[in-house]
Design a protein around this motif. Structure first.
Motif: not given
Length: 50
Positions: A5-8, A10-18, A38-40
């Motif tokens: 995780y430390s080499c990138f 973070a970028e916020r994304i939006n996903v749609t899930l049931p 949840r993101s982790g």
């Protein structure tokens, strides 16, 4: 493939899930605090699959 995780940045994304899938993810994160959020959890699963 170990992304670490430390080499990138973070970028916020939006996903749609049931809704039921989100509930299952939330329940799993409560039972497994090593995911921290949840993101982790989603990041760990994606890293594992890649």
């Amino acid at each position: 493939m170990d992304f670490g995780y430390s080499c990138f940045k973070a970028e916020r994304i939006n996903v749609t899930l049931p809704a039921l899938l989100v509930k299952h993810i939330n329940d799993l994160v409560i039972l497994h605090p090593e995911y921290k959020s949840r993101s982790g959890f989603l990041a760990a699963i994606a890293q594992n699959k890649l």
